[in-house]
Design a protein around this motif. Structure first.
Motif, PDB file in Angstrom:
ATOM      1  N   ASP A   1      -4.294  -0.464  -2.898  1.00 34.94           N
ATOM      2  CA  ASP A   1      -5.125   0.848  -2.354  1.00 34.94           C
ATOM      3  C   ASP A   1      -5.242   1.851  -3.390  1.00 34.94           C
ATOM      4  O   ASP A   1      -6.016   2.346  -2.667  1.00 34.94           O
ATOM      5  CB  ASP A   1      -4.474   1.077  -1.558  1.00 34.94           C
ATOM      6  CG  ASP A   1      -3.211   1.605  -1.074  1.00 34.94           C
ATOM      7  OD1 ASP A   1      -2.559   1.722  -1.708  1.00 34.94           O
ATOM      8  OD2 ASP A   1      -2.442   2.790   0.019  1.00 34.94           O
TER       9      ASP A   1
ATOM     10  N   ALA B   1       1.146  -1.237   0.267  1.00 35.62           N
ATOM     11  CA  ALA B   1      -0.197  -0.154  -0.196  1.00 35.62           C
ATOM     12  C   ALA B   1       0.844   1.077   0.134  1.00 35.62           C
ATOM     13  O   ALA B   1       2.035   1.256   0.114  1.00 35.62           O
ATOM     14  CB  ALA B   1      -1.355   0.262   1.033  1.00 35.62           C
TER      15      ALA B   1
ATOM     16  N   PHE C   1     -11.859  -1.250  -2.299  1.00 31.44           N
ATOM     17  CA  PHE C   1     -10.409  -2.078  -2.838  1.00 31.44           C
ATOM     18  C   PHE C   1     -10.463  -2.311  -4.261  1.00 31.44           C
ATOM     19  O   PHE C   1     -11.378  -3.198  -4.814  1.00 31.44           O
ATOM     20  CB  PHE C   1      -9.811  -3.093  -1.847  1.00 31.44           C
ATOM     21  CG  PHE C   1      -9.172  -1.840  -0.542  1.00 31.44           C
ATOM     22  CD1 PHE C   1      -7.780  -0.997  -0.611  1.00 31.44           C
ATOM     23  CD2 PHE C   1     -10.533  -1.786   0.379  1.00 31.44           C
ATOM     24  CE1 PHE C   1      -7.963  -1.094   0.795  1.00 31.44           C
ATOM     25  CE2 PHE C   1     -10.085  -1.141   2.001  1.00 31.44           C
ATOM     26  CZ  PHE C   1      -8.837  -1.185   1.775  1.00 31.44           C
TER      27      PHE C   1
ATOM     28  N   THR D   1     -14.866  -2.960  -8.027  1.00 35.76           N
ATOM     29  CA  THR D   1     -13.934  -3.126  -6.470  1.00 35.76           C
ATOM     30  C   THR D   1     -14.229  -3.814  -5.691  1.00 35.76           C
ATOM     31  O   THR D   1     -15.729  -4.049  -5.703  1.00 35.76           O
ATOM     32  CB  THR D   1     -13.688  -1.405  -5.818  1.00 35.76           C
ATOM     33  OG1 THR D   1     -15.478  -1.002  -5.969  1.00 35.76           O
ATOM     34  CG2 THR D   1     -12.769  -0.075  -6.724  1.00 35.76           C
TER      35      THR D   1
ATOM     36  N   ALA E   1      -6.428  -6.068   4.228  1.00 34.02           N
ATOM     37  CA  ALA E   1      -7.222  -4.948   4.569  1.00 34.02           C
ATOM     38  C   ALA E   1      -7.144  -4.554   6.506  1.00 34.02           C
ATOM     39  O   ALA E   1      -6.904  -3.934   6.766  1.00 34.02           O
ATOM     40  CB  ALA E   1      -9.130  -4.500   4.306  1.00 34.02           C
TER      41      ALA E   1
END
Length: 301
Positions: free
Chosen positions: A199, A125, A219, A207, A277
């Motif tokens: 990200d 990310a 995401f 998504t 996540a």
């Protein structure tokens, strides 16, 4: 049909300038890192004062990561951490790894995975420094590394690389082309680590919703579908900036799609995305000034 609008992070104006970057590189390499970091404090102050949209988005993120209302000093520290990781590229891209105290966490599991099968996907990310990954790829393990990114980002990165070190080479696989996955597959088959920051997404990207820092966020599905189709192990990667000259390079396996049958892909992808996540949330809370998405991530338009 009206074309999809680019996401906010793509619509924000680029504030860097090649001339200023080259000047900063000259100061850093000629006068040293301590002087460069002194100048950097004024650069960070400028961005805090004159980037209201980014400042508001940063406050929203910090409120979630810190669990309290952020102060002005929190906002400044956030921007200064970002500036520090950008500044340290000057040294990392010139192979000055001796200037840094880099701790490795979880790299043995990655080495073991590479022994079982050539190549692995590293999904990271905009968290900390990606360039510090070169410390493992080029010094500790001698593993070749390629980065997948959108072409406009690749153009900006190449301009930065040239300004910092004209001899630096970045192995890039462009995203959004019919043969992107084939090129990634060839890199993986050759034993490369293939990295992708998962990200952010483009306007037309599919998504999926995950819980992130206590609230739903969307995401991109593309990186996970690619991992499933390529049947590869997926590791979370992060080069956390811990202040001063200290970095922590972390790896943690999120999924191994080499063992997932086609009928189970959707469930495996959903599980891996939420694991991603969750890991990102954990590290944002542990090192809150390390996440560098200065736009409205939860309510992006």
């Amino acid at each position: 049909m009206k074309p999809a609008q680019p996401p906010q992070w793509m619509r924000q104006r680029e504030r860097s300038h090649p001339g200023a970057l080259r000047f900063m590189v000259w100061i850093s390499l000629t006068l040293g890192r301590p002087i460069g970091r002194l100048v950097l404090r004024f650069v960070a102050l400028y961005f805090v004062l004159f980037s209201p949209q980014a400042r508001r988005a940063g406050r929203d993120y910090l409120r979630r990561a810190l669990g309290r209302a952020p102060t002005w000093s929190d906002g400044y520290r956030h921007v200064f951490s970002f500036a520090s990781t950008v500044h340290d590229r000057v040294y990392l891209l010139n192979d000055r790894f001796d200037l840094f105290d880099i701790t490795f966490v979880g790299d043995q599991a990655l080495h073991d995975a590479l022994k079982r099968h050539p190549g692995a996907l590293l999904l990271g990310a905009h968290l900390g420094s990606f360039e510090v990954l070169r410390a493992m790829a080029h010094v500790r393990a001698r593993v070749p590394l390629a980065m997948m990114m959108y072409e406009e980002n690749a153009r900006k990165i190449n301009a930065i690389l040239h300004a910092i070190n004209p001899g630096a080479q970045q192995d890039v696989v462009g995203l959004g082309h019919p043969d992107s996955m084939l090129k990634a597959r060839d890199k993986l088959d050759a034993g490369y680590l293939v990295g992708l920051l998962a990200d952010r997404s483009l306007a037309n990207d599919s998504t999926a919703e995950c819980m992130f820092l206590g609230a739903p966020a969307r995401f991109a599905l593309g990186p996970w579908r690619m991992a499933a189709m390529l049947r590869r192990p997926v590791f979370f990667m992060a080069g956390l900036y811990l202040g001063g000259n200290r970095y922590e390079l972390r790896f943690e396996q999120l999924a191994d799609f080499s063992t997932v049958e086609r009928s189970g892909r959707d469930a495996a992808i959903a599980q891996a995305m939420q694991a991603y996540a969750d890991r990102l949330s954990e590290l944002c809370r542990r090192a809150p000034y390390n996440w560098f998405n200065f736009f409205d991530f939860w309510h992006r338009t």
